[in-house]
Design a protein around this motif. Structure first.
Motif, PDB file in Angstrom:
ATOM      1  N   THR A   1      48.222 128.311   7.352  1.00 29.33           N
ATOM      2  CA  THR A   1      47.432 126.665   6.278  1.00 29.33           C
ATOM      3  C   THR A   1      46.148 126.703   7.637  1.00 29.33           C
ATOM      4  O   THR A   1      46.727 126.279   9.163  1.00 29.33           O
ATOM      5  N   SER A   2      45.388 126.388   6.904  1.00 30.17           N
ATOM      6  CA  SER A   2      44.129 125.452   7.955  1.00 30.17           C
ATOM      7  C   SER A   2      45.146 123.673   8.564  1.00 30.17           C
ATOM      8  O   SER A   2      45.205 123.451   7.148  1.00 30.17           O
ATOM      9  N   ARG A   3      44.297 123.760   9.602  1.00 25.98           N
ATOM     10  CA  ARG A   3      45.367 122.770   9.856  1.00 25.98           C
ATOM     11  C   ARG A   3      44.093 122.580  11.363  1.00 25.98           C
ATOM     12  O   ARG A   3      43.849 123.183  12.227  1.00 25.98           O
ATOM     13  N   GLY A   4      44.103 120.810  11.865  1.00 20.16           N
ATOM     14  CA  GLY A   4      43.673 121.010  12.766  1.00 20.16           C
ATOM     15  C   GLY A   4      44.075 120.741  14.369  1.00 20.16           C
ATOM     16  O   GLY A   4      45.091 121.322  14.202  1.00 20.16           O
TER      17      GLY A   4
ATOM     18  N   MET B   1      47.506 122.454  23.007  1.00 21.11           N
ATOM     19  CA  MET B   1      48.177 121.039  22.695  1.00 21.11           C
ATOM     20  C   MET B   1      48.517 120.271  21.441  1.00 21.11           C
ATOM     21  O   MET B   1      50.496 119.951  22.101  1.00 21.11           O
ATOM     22  N   LEU B   2      48.422 120.101  20.589  1.00 23.10           N
ATOM     23  CA  LEU B   2      48.968 119.509  18.753  1.00 23.10           C
ATOM     24  C   LEU B   2      48.617 120.144  17.663  1.00 23.10           C
ATOM     25  O   LEU B   2      46.939 120.837  17.979  1.00 23.10           O
ATOM     26  N   GLU B   3      49.493 120.644  17.716  1.00 23.62           N
ATOM     27  CA  GLU B   3      48.867 121.421  15.935  1.00 23.62           C
ATOM     28  C   GLU B   3      48.899 119.759  14.575  1.00 23.62           C
ATOM     29  O   GLU B   3      50.097 119.966  15.312  1.00 23.62           O
ATOM     30  N   GLY B   4      48.644 120.369  13.457  1.00 25.72           N
ATOM     31  CA  GLY B   4      48.560 119.461  12.358  1.00 25.72           C
ATOM     32  C   GLY B   4      49.692 120.192  11.606  1.00 25.72           C
ATOM     33  O   GLY B   4      49.575 121.671  11.707  1.00 25.72           O
ATOM     34  N   ASN B   5      49.686 119.085  10.575  1.00 25.79           N
ATOM     35  CA  ASN B   5      50.671 120.134   9.106  1.00 25.79           C
ATOM     36  C   ASN B   5      50.303 119.229   8.292  1.00 25.79           C
ATOM     37  O   ASN B   5      51.065 118.238   8.235  1.00 25.79           O
ATOM     38  N   PRO B   6      49.317 119.545   7.911  1.00 27.65           N
ATOM     39  CA  PRO B   6      48.695 118.927   6.482  1.00 27.65           C
ATOM     40  C   PRO B   6      49.279 118.346   5.465  1.00 27.65           C
ATOM     41  O   PRO B   6      49.496 116.551   4.884  1.00 27.65           O
ATOM     42  N   SER B   7      50.441 118.833   5.014  1.00 28.96           N
ATOM     43  CA  SER B   7      51.066 118.632   4.016  1.00 28.96           C
ATOM     44  C   SER B   7      52.121 117.364   4.443  1.00 28.96           C
ATOM     45  O   SER B   7      52.753 116.735   3.908  1.00 28.96           O
ATOM     46  N   VAL B   8      52.427 117.356   5.533  1.00 29.34           N
ATOM     47  CA  VAL B   8      53.135 116.635   6.484  1.00 29.34           C
ATOM     48  C   VAL B   8      52.742 115.152   6.590  1.00 29.34           C
ATOM     49  O   VAL B   8      52.985 114.184   6.580  1.00 29.34           O
ATOM     50  N   ASP B   9      51.872 115.166   7.695  1.00 22.34           N
ATOM     51  CA  ASP B   9      51.143 114.414   8.092  1.00 22.34           C
ATOM     52  C   ASP B   9      49.918 113.509   7.759  1.00 22.34           C
ATOM     53  O   ASP B   9      49.378 112.915   7.989  1.00 22.34           O
ATOM     54  N   GLY B  10      49.359 114.555   6.760  1.00 18.82           N
ATOM     55  CA  GLY B  10      47.721 114.295   6.489  1.00 18.82           C
ATOM     56  C   GLY B  10      46.151 114.724   7.290  1.00 18.82           C
ATOM     57  O   GLY B  10      45.671 113.902   6.759  1.00 18.82           O
ATOM     58  N   THR B  11      46.827 115.366   8.199  1.00 19.68           N
ATOM     59  CA  THR B  11      45.356 115.406   9.608  1.00 19.68           C
ATOM     60  C   THR B  11      44.136 116.299   8.587  1.00 19.68           C
ATOM     61  O   THR B  11      43.615 116.496   9.773  1.00 19.68           O
ATOM     62  N   GLY B  12      44.309 116.358   7.246  1.00 20.44           N
ATOM     63  CA  GLY B  12      43.051 117.305   7.175  1.00 20.44           C
ATOM     64  C   GLY B  12      43.060 118.976   7.659  1.00 20.44           C
ATOM     65  O   GLY B  12      44.389 119.130   8.391  1.00 20.44           O
ATOM     66  N   ASP B  13      42.100 119.331   7.901  1.00 15.73           N
ATOM     67  CA  ASP B  13      42.327 120.384   8.756  1.00 15.73           C
ATOM     68  C   ASP B  13      41.310 120.752   9.711  1.00 15.73           C
ATOM     69  O   ASP B  13      40.916 122.010   9.782  1.00 15.73           O
ATOM     70  N   PHE B  14      41.115 119.735  10.433  1.00 13.40           N
ATOM     71  CA  PHE B  14      39.957 120.359  11.473  1.00 13.40           C
ATOM     72  C   PHE B  14      39.684 118.474  12.276  1.00 13.40           C
ATOM     73  O   PHE B  14      39.859 117.725  12.162  1.00 13.40           O
TER      74      PHE B  14
ATOM     75  N   ILE C   1      42.851 111.371  16.925  1.00 13.06           N
ATOM     76  CA  ILE C   1      42.293 112.462  16.552  1.00 13.06           C
ATOM     77  C   ILE C   1      41.507 111.778  15.326  1.00 13.06           C
ATOM     78  O   ILE C   1      41.772 110.816  14.780  1.00 13.06           O
ATOM     79  N   ASN C   2      40.213 113.062  15.362  1.00 10.44           N
ATOM     80  CA  ASN C   2      39.414 112.029  14.325  1.00 10.44           C
ATOM     81  C   ASN C   2      39.120 112.986  13.339  1.00 10.44           C
ATOM     82  O   ASN C   2      39.189 114.140  13.518  1.00 10.44           O
ATOM     83  N   LYS C   3      39.979 113.240  12.104  1.00 15.88           N
ATOM     84  CA  LYS C   3      40.328 114.440  11.866  1.00 15.88           C
ATOM     85  C   LYS C   3      39.447 114.060   9.991  1.00 15.88           C
ATOM     86  O   LYS C   3      38.675 113.446   9.527  1.00 15.88           O
ATOM     87  N   LEU C   4      39.039 115.706  10.015  1.00 17.08           N
ATOM     88  CA  LEU C   4      38.697 115.839   8.896  1.00 17.08           C
ATOM     89  C   LEU C   4      38.812 116.811   7.297  1.00 17.08           C
ATOM     90  O   LEU C   4      39.934 117.996   7.692  1.00 17.08           O
ATOM     91  N   PRO C   5      38.795 116.904   6.738  1.00 13.55           N
ATOM     92  CA  PRO C   5      37.322 116.178   5.919  1.00 13.55           C
ATOM     93  C   PRO C   5      38.387 114.099   5.934  1.00 13.55           C
ATOM     94  O   PRO C   5      39.462 114.122   5.802  1.00 13.55           O
ATOM     95  N   ASN C   6      37.341 113.188   4.902  1.00 16.56           N
ATOM     96  CA  ASN C   6      37.669 112.025   4.946  1.00 16.56           C
ATOM     97  C   ASN C   6      37.922 111.460   5.827  1.00 16.56           C
ATOM     98  O   ASN C   6      38.830 111.378   6.587  1.00 16.56           O
ATOM     99  N   ALA C   7      36.575 111.674   6.968  1.00 14.78           N
ATOM    100  CA  ALA C   7      37.062 111.556   8.980  1.00 14.78           C
ATOM    101  C   ALA C   7      37.480 109.895   8.241  1.00 14.78           C
ATOM    102  O   ALA C   7      37.723 108.993   7.665  1.00 14.78           O
ATOM    103  N   ASN C   8      38.697 110.106   9.490  1.00 21.19           N
ATOM    104  CA  ASN C   8      39.441 108.841  10.173  1.00 21.19           C
ATOM    105  C   ASN C   8      40.114 109.198  10.696  1.00 21.19           C
ATOM    106  O   ASN C   8      40.750 110.410  11.988  1.00 21.19           O
TER     107      ASN C   8
END
Length: 846
Positions: free
Chosen positions: A439-442, A463-476, A493-500
């Motif tokens: 899964t693509s993740r940040g 150090m840390l990996e995302g789980n976009p389906s759970v945390d909504g942190t995008g793929d980068f 972190i500043n997540k992409l896409p839809n920077a936040n």
């Protein structure tokens, strides 16, 4: 400083030296018997207007740009032409008989930045040529050009027979200083040479032939003849100044070039942007927010406090208000409020960072500052290092990357934005990335320093990996931030896409960041501020400054001439697992006169509740009882004639903060979208602090929440009003402060030097458990006092707003905080503004 030039002519050694402080003439070197004649000469001594004259043919040249945009500065003699990257160069035609055998082009150049090489559109082998003179036919390549390339190297181009010859020096021209450059061509002998400040720096040979010209080709002064653009911006214009450009009828001898160089001993040019003049009619340009003088800025990074000064760096393109060929800009302040823009400290150079100096971080270790940055070439990103010494205006890069590439070749989407932090006496670096195995993740790659000079690093995995389906942190993930508040730490972190900008609380164990919750929190309640840079201030308050994008079109950026703005400094504290944000107390120094209102009742039928209050730069401080209203807040930038207004309110029916920009402007190219985020406010009054600065609006709520937005009304000094729907509300107390000062020092006038003396009132009894008295002296008139009492973490626990006079010199504090609780044992700081002077004092609660 002395100019010294050594020339060997037929076995005769000539040395020419002159001091810039010594106007006495330099002995004339032995001249070549063939007299050189100027075919074209550009002196740029017009005082104003959108045209300039070539003095040998009297041909008129047009200066590119809107009417009134042409700018002159003091040159090596008389005036010089300022060129601004995407506009300001001159074009025209002049009739002459071009030489087909020997020729020379010479002139003075003072670049404030090196021109753009387009990362994606230009091959790495193709040089930009920001030319002081170019009359090249772009189809046949006939003609000649002399300028500097995207790395500041002197570059020449010409055509002999069927061959296009390019000659490029290895030496970089100095930024923001005058340099004399020349290109000598002898087609009959097949030789050409480049000169910098009277010294030959490059030579080449080619097949003998005839110099080719196009008599009808347009002559460019300050830009190469080719068309190169990004988003509608010309990218190959010079940024800086040009003077004394000449085309000669022969190749000059070395001695003649020295003579041309020695004709003038110019002082360093004043290349600061005349913001007060250039942007005099720009109603959307902020005045008290930190922002660039011109051109592009985005991510802030490397906020430091060292030697009693604050330094912050940012992504900068000095060549225009568009993304490209990024440098590190540099701003300095003594108070986080008024800033001076300095010369850029890092810029692309041949090697691993030849395409751009992207984002990073700065630290201080053993009193020494270090910068870690992302260097980009065509193939990949790497991590670079730079160091400096006081006053930290110039930085020295490490010759090679300290981390040359990502630790894996297939799993990462990109690799950038280092952030360095200390944990248990060890230094670590985390770097933003995105994983593509599964899964693509940040993700954040982790490294550990293995040398005290930070040149050696050991990879430690992720150090840390995302789980976009759970945390909504995008793929980068980009621009990460780590901070240890004591019992808990945060990773942002500043997540992409839809920077936040999102963050977790948790703990770092030396290899992993263990999150308290899988789902992160938003930094801002409405997403607009991005990529904050953090550092403790002089009093230990964790201070953050981020970027607030404009959100406008490229055409609007081109019209403005600047892009994006930084947030006001904010103080961060961690409470109940969330970052609380408040305006930095130094911002109190911006306040001027005020209009005061109490118990103003308003509803959906109310209009002009604040008695024709208007402004473009102001602060609102208000306590509002929402009463029976379902929506309550403010109507800003309101114009009844055009129907424009920007609504900022809380909606109780949806439990959301809302920014309604649907009617914020009748202009084109500006953001009109609405913004909203769910957030459950506790019952009771709502405390607002709103800073409006032309197109920027920053909002703080209940001394814990923050968000920002942009609004571009068609007029300035618009109405300020209250807003309610569904019932009535009451503004129990509301003040509108006129804002004065702050922002970035202009080029034409430095920021007024503020007093750096801080008042220290006497506190008694101290220590104590209750009934503190903060006593001032030398108060001769009625004087308002604004401030806060901060706990040891920097969190504001008590607001101070009162009036002192000669008979009443004391602020009383009973030890009760604004939340109704008694202050616990410890050290507190009272800090604020007395008239126009900052004050602080220590309070010890027993």
């Amino acid at each position: 400083m002395k100019k010294c030039t050594t020339i060997i002519l037929s076995g005769l050694l000539l040395i020419g030296c002159k001091s810039q402080n010594d106007p006495s003439p330099t002995p004339t070197p032995i001249p070549n018997p063939t007299v050189a004649t100027e075919l074209f000469s550009f002196n740029f001594n017009e005082s104003s207007g959108q045209t300039l004259s070539e003095t040998k043919t009297n041909a008129s040249f047009n200066i590119n740009g809107p009417s009134g945009s042409a700018e002159r500065i003091s040159g090596v003699e008389g005036n010089a032409l300022r060129v601004n990257g995407f506009y300001g160069w001159a074009t025209g035609n002049a009739s002459t008989t071009y030489p087909t055998s020997k020729v020379c082009v010479s002139g003075w150049i003072a670049p404030s930045a090196f021109p753009v090489q387009r990362k994606d559109a230009d091959p790495i082998t193709e040089n930009t040529n920001a030319a002081i003179f170019s009359n090249v036919n772009t189809s046949t390549s006939a003609g000649i050009a002399l300028g500097i390339n995207h790395h500041g190297r002197v570059i020449g181009q010409f055509k002999v027979g069927t061959n296009v010859i390019q000659i490029l020096s290895d030496q970089e021209v100095a930024l923001k200083k005058w340099s004399h450059i020349a290109l000598n061509i002898n087609a009959s002998s097949g030789t050409a040479s480049l000169y910098l400040n009277g010294v030959q720096i490059k030579s080449t040979t080619f097949d003998v032939g005839t110099l080719l010209w196009d008599n009808n080709a347009t002559i460019y002064i300050g830009k190469e003849s080719k068309s190169k653009t990004i988003a509608g911006f010309d990218t190959n214009g010079l940024t800086g100044a040009i003077d004394q450009v000449a085309l000669w009828s022969k190749d000059l001898t070395a001695a003649e070039i020295v003579t041309q160089y020695n004709k003038f001993t110019p002082s360093d040019p004043d290349l600061k942007i005349p913001t007060a003049v250039r942007f005099a009619n720009d109603i959307h340009r902020p005045k008290y927010h930190l922002m660039p003088s011109a051109g592009w800025t985005n991510e802030s990074h490397g906020l430091l406090y060292i030697d009693n000064k604050y330094h912050i760096f940012s992504q900068r393109n000095f060549n225009g208000p568009y993304w490209g060929h990024l440098n590190w800009g540099h701003f300095v302040s003594s108070d986080l409020v008024s800033w001076e823009e300095k010369t850029q400290i890092l810029w692309p150079q041949p090697g691993f960072d030849e395409v751009g100096i992207w984002s990073g971080h700065a630290i201080i270790s053993n009193g020494q500052p270090f910068i870690f940055y992302t260097g980009v070439n065509k193939a990949r990103a790497a991590i670079g290092l730079a160091t400096s010494t006081a006053p930290y205006d110039t930085w020295t890069k490490n010759a090679s990357a300290i981390i040359p590439n990502a630790p894996t070749t297939s799993a990462n989407a990109d690799f950038r934005d280092p952030f360095v932090f200390q944990h248990d006496s060890e230094w670590y670096m985390m770097i933003g990335s995105g994983l593509r195995d599964g899964t693509s993740r940040g993700a954040l790659y982790l490294y550990k320093s293995t040398s005290s000079d930070f040149k050696q690093w050991s990879p430690q995995g992720t150090m840390l990996e995302g789980n976009p389906s759970v945390d909504g942190t995008g793929d980068f993930w980009e621009m990460p931030v780590y901070y240890n508040f004591g019992a808990k730490s945060i990773v942002l972190i500043n997540k992409l896409p839809n920077a936040n900008a999102l963050y977790w609380t948790g703990n770092f164990n030396g290899s992993q960041f263990v999150r308290d919750n899988p789902v992160p929190e938003r930094l801002d309640v409405i997403n607009q501020l991005l990529s904050p840079s953090i550092h403790p201030d002089a009093n230990g308050n964790l201070t953050a400054i981020g970027i607030i994008p404009d959100g406008v079109t490229s055409a609007k950026h081109k019209e403005q001439g600047w892009a994006n703005v930084f947030s006001l400094p904010r103080v961060w504290t961690l409470a109940n697992g969330k970052i609380k944000q408040v305006p930095h107390p130094n911002l109190l120094s911006l306040r001027g006169s005020s209009k005061n209102f109490t118990n103003v009742v308003f509803d959906q039928n109310s209009s002009n509740s604040l008695n024709n209050s208007t402004g473009s730069q102001y602060e609102i401080v208000a306590t509002i009882n929402p009463g029976t209203a379902t929506k309550v807040g403010f109507s800003l930038n309101k114009n009844t004639a055009t129907g424009e207004q920007t609504l900022i309110y809380y909606d109780f029916t949806t439990s959301s903060f809302v920014v309604d920009r649907s009617k914020s402007s009748i202009l084109k190219g500006v953001p009109l979208s609405n913004q909203s985020t769910n957030y459950i406010l506790p019952a009771g009054n709502i405390n607002w602090r709103i800073f409006v600065d032309a197109s920027v609006i920053e909002v703080f709520v209940n001394e814990e929440l923050a968000f920002a937005t942009r609004s571009f009304p068609s007029t300035a000094n618009n109405l300020i009003d209250l807003y309610a729907q569904g019932g009535s509300a009451t503004a129990i107390d509301l003040k509108i402060y006129n804002i004065q000062g702050g922002g970035t020092a202009s080029a034409s006038k430095r920021a007024e030097k503020k007093s750096e003396i801080i008042i220290h009132p006497v506190v008694f009894p101290n220590p104590s458990s209750v009934n503190f008295n903060v006593k001032f002296s030398d108060i001769t008139a009625v004087t308002p006092v604004y401030g806060y009492i901060f706990d040891i973490t920097g969190f504001p626990v008590k607001k101070i707003e009162t009036i002192l006079d000669p008979n009443n010199l004391i602020i009383h504090w009973d030890g009760i905080m604004d939340d109704g609780n008694k202050a616990i044992r410890g050290v507190y700081i009272i800090k604020g503004l007395l008239k126009n002077e900052l004050f602080d004092a220590k309070i010890i609660v027993e």
